[in-house]
Design a protein around this motif. Structure first.
Motif, PDB file in Angstrom:
ATOM      1  N   ALA A 182       0.853  -1.187   0.000  1.00 10.11           N
ATOM      2  CA  ALA A 182       0.000   0.000   0.000  1.00 10.11           C
ATOM      3  C   ALA A 182       0.889   1.237   0.000  1.00 10.11           C
ATOM      4  CB  ALA A 182      -0.933   0.004   1.208  1.00 10.11           C
ATOM      5  N   SER A 183       0.322   2.350  -0.441  1.00 10.49           N
ATOM      6  CA  SER A 183       1.074   3.605  -0.447  1.00 10.49           C
ATOM      7  C   SER A 183       0.154   4.769  -0.157  1.00 10.49           C
ATOM      8  CB  SER A 183       1.760   3.828  -1.804  1.00 10.49           C
ATOM      9  OG  SER A 183       0.833   4.271  -2.777  1.00 10.49           O
ATOM     10  N   VAL A 184       0.756   5.869   0.283  1.00 10.99           N
ATOM     11  CA  VAL A 184       0.073   7.162   0.350  1.00 10.99           C
ATOM     12  C   VAL A 184       0.780   8.081  -0.634  1.00 10.99           C
ATOM     13  CG1 VAL A 184      -0.752   6.899   2.706  1.00 10.99           C
ATOM     14  CG2 VAL A 184       1.504   7.890   2.306  1.00 10.99           C
ATOM     15  N   GLN A 185       0.006   8.989  -1.251  1.00 14.64           N
ATOM     16  CA  GLN A 185       0.535   9.830  -2.324  1.00 14.64           C
ATOM     17  C   GLN A 185       0.239  11.297  -2.057  1.00 14.64           C
ATOM     18  OE1 GLN A 185      -1.710   8.370  -5.609  1.00 14.64           O
ATOM     19  NE2 GLN A 185      -1.064   6.248  -5.296  1.00 14.64           N
ATOM     20  N   PHE A 186       1.201  12.124  -2.371  1.00 15.39           N
ATOM     21  CA  PHE A 186       1.046  13.571  -2.290  1.00 15.39           C
ATOM     22  C   PHE A 186       1.180  14.123  -3.710  1.00 15.39           C
ATOM     23  CE2 PHE A 186       2.733  11.989   1.662  1.00 15.39           C
ATOM     24  CZ  PHE A 186       1.927  12.597   2.623  1.00 15.39           C
ATOM     25  N   HIS A 187       0.160  14.843  -4.171  1.00 17.40           N
ATOM     26  CA  HIS A 187       0.102  15.326  -5.551  1.00 17.40           C
ATOM     27  C   HIS A 187       0.192  16.852  -5.593  1.00 17.40           C
ATOM     28  CE1 HIS A 187      -1.423  11.563  -7.610  1.00 17.40           C
ATOM     29  NE2 HIS A 187      -1.598  11.261  -6.339  1.00 17.40           N
ATOM     30  N   GLN A 188       0.930  17.346  -6.571  1.00  7.71           N
ATOM     31  CA  GLN A 188       0.974  18.769  -6.876  1.00  7.71           C
ATOM     32  C   GLN A 188       0.609  18.943  -8.349  1.00  7.71           C
ATOM     33  OE1 GLN A 188       1.630  21.700  -5.111  1.00  7.71           O
ATOM     34  NE2 GLN A 188       1.089  22.742  -7.021  1.00  7.71           N
TER      35      GLN A 188
END
Length: 438
Positions: A182-188
């Motif tokens: 699993a992962s967490v993502q930060f988007h710009q």
């Protein structure tokens, strides 16, 4: 003479942001998805993308595949996309019915830009069974500019979008048959939108409107990889939708005459906001070893494009909101590929894919001249030494010929006029990667 009725004035103000973030320059993948996140996966047209045990780059589609790393590993990939799009305008009129095709360029062959798509992956085993991973990708993006002189300029001039995602993942090998991750993502995300505004009455009755906006968002992914028997691998990966609340500015130029009588258009520089949801991606894959040297890969990738139903852009001024419909449809991509271990040092790959477009005929526009795509790919990996390998891939993408037919029946085109244009598009993609084990 009154040029605009009150409803048309509202639409006239909004026409600058009549934009779909699925512009023509995303020629590699349907919609505006960028699917080259791994030169290894590109070699088989993404066949086996959620199931492969080749390297850690497949973790983009399935974070459980970070478990492919048994040592500290760095994978860096870059894809150079060379799109081609020829546009022929059959007819174009402004909001007052004036013929634009008679006085403006009706063909275009340089409205899409080449692009470099980078991807980086780093994996660090933290125990015998658990791997921590970090990745940097550009999941969605485009860049294109028709210019402000072509006959379809009231429908679109410039569109650009870039979504950068930084992910932090954990993968765990439950046993010899099962891995999960699993992962967490930060988007710009950044977006630039532009079009001409006004009417083709004289040069003083046309102006420019441009929006620049940005936003941050958050997402997640999860996946499972199975090997129920030796040589048979199955994988499922899911990347979530990402919500963005864009904030930015709209700036107008050459609109002095438009803001005076008789137009009274009220085109004022101001701030804007809007909310957009980028789609989820579900990947189902399988790999089967046909022989000690040959592997068959299959993938089915579903992108939840229906989250992109439209825009509701709020101007922080007296200008009315601009409500624009996309009505994208959820679509699948299917691929099949072969991997062949030619020698101890060289592995070869090839694959084909069918990538269905989310754009419907009734909603196709100058900003969404999208069609179904077919891929043909080949590539390979060469082991330079025990620690380093280099990978290459080439993909040719053919795109079905489509016609944009905006005949004025949609309310949102009231200030833009009509446009009928034929599009012929294709793309070539060259990918290179290096994989290093420490």
């Amino acid at each position: 003479m009154t040029i605009f009725s009150k409803p048309n004035r509202v639409l006239f103000k909004a026409s600058v942001v009549a934009v779909s973030v699925a512009a023509a320059s995303s020629a590699f993948s349907s919609g505006f998805a960028l699917n080259d996140h791994s030169a290894t996966a590109s070699g088989t047209a993404l066949a086996g993308a959620a199931a492969s045990n080749a390297d850690i780059s497949f973790s983009f589609w399935n974070p459980a595949l970070f478990a492919n790393a048994d040592k500290t590993t760095l994978y860096a990939s870059g894809a150079y996309v060379v799109p081609s799009m020829d546009v022929t305008i059959n007819s174009a009129k402004d909001a007052q019915g004036r013929d634009l095709a008679a006085s403006s360029p009706t063909t275009s062959s340089d409205s899409v830009d080449n692009a470099l798509i980078p991807s980086f992956y780093f994996a660090k085993p933290i125990s015998d069974k658990t791997v921590a991973g970090i990745s940097l990708n550009v999941p969605f993006g485009l860049s294109g500019d028709y210019g402000d002189k072509w006959a379809g300029r009231f429908h679109a001039t410039e569109t650009a979008l870039q979504d950068i995602a930084l992910s932090f993942a954990l993968a765990h090998r439950v046993n010899d048959m099962v891995s999960v991750g699993a992962s967490v993502q930060f988007h710009q995300a950044d977006v630039t939108l532009g079009s001409q505004v006004g009417v083709a009455l004289a040069s003083s009755t046309e102006g420019n409107g441009d929006i620049e906006a940005d936003a941050t968002g958050y997402g997640y992914s999860f996946g499972v990889a199975l090997e129920p028997r030796k040589g048979t691998r199955l994988g499922l990966g899911y990347r979530s939708e990402v919500d963005f609340d864009f904030k930015g500015d709209v700036k107008y130029t050459n609109v002095t005459a438009l803001n005076g009588a008789p137009f009274n258009s009220g085109l004022d520089d101001t701030t804007i906001t809007d909310s957009i949801t980028l789609p989820s991606v579900l990947t189902l894959s399988a790999e089967q070893e046909l022989s000690p040297k040959m592997v068959l890969g299959l993938s089915a990738i579903r992108t939840g494009w229906s989250s992109m139903d439209g825009l509701n852009i709020d101007f922080d001024s007296s200008q009315a909101n601009s409500v624009l419909s996309f009505d994208f449809e959820d679509q699948w991509m299917y691929s099949a590929g072969l991997t062949y271990e030619y020698s101890d040092k060289l592995t070869l790959r090839t694959g084909v894919a069918m990538d269905n477009s989310p754009v419907t005929d009734k909603d196709r526009s100058a900003r969404t001249p999208d069609g179904d795509r077919k891929w043909i790919s080949f590539g390979g990996t060469y082991d330079l030494n025990d620690m380093t390998s280099a990978t290459f891939a080439y993909t040719h993408v053919t795109i079905e010929d489509v016609t944009v037919n905006r005949d004025g029946t949609k309310a949102e085109d009231g200030a833009r006029g009509t446009l009928n244009a034929d599009y012929k598009s294709s793309a070539d993609v060259i990918s290179l990667a290096v994989n290093m084990v420490f």
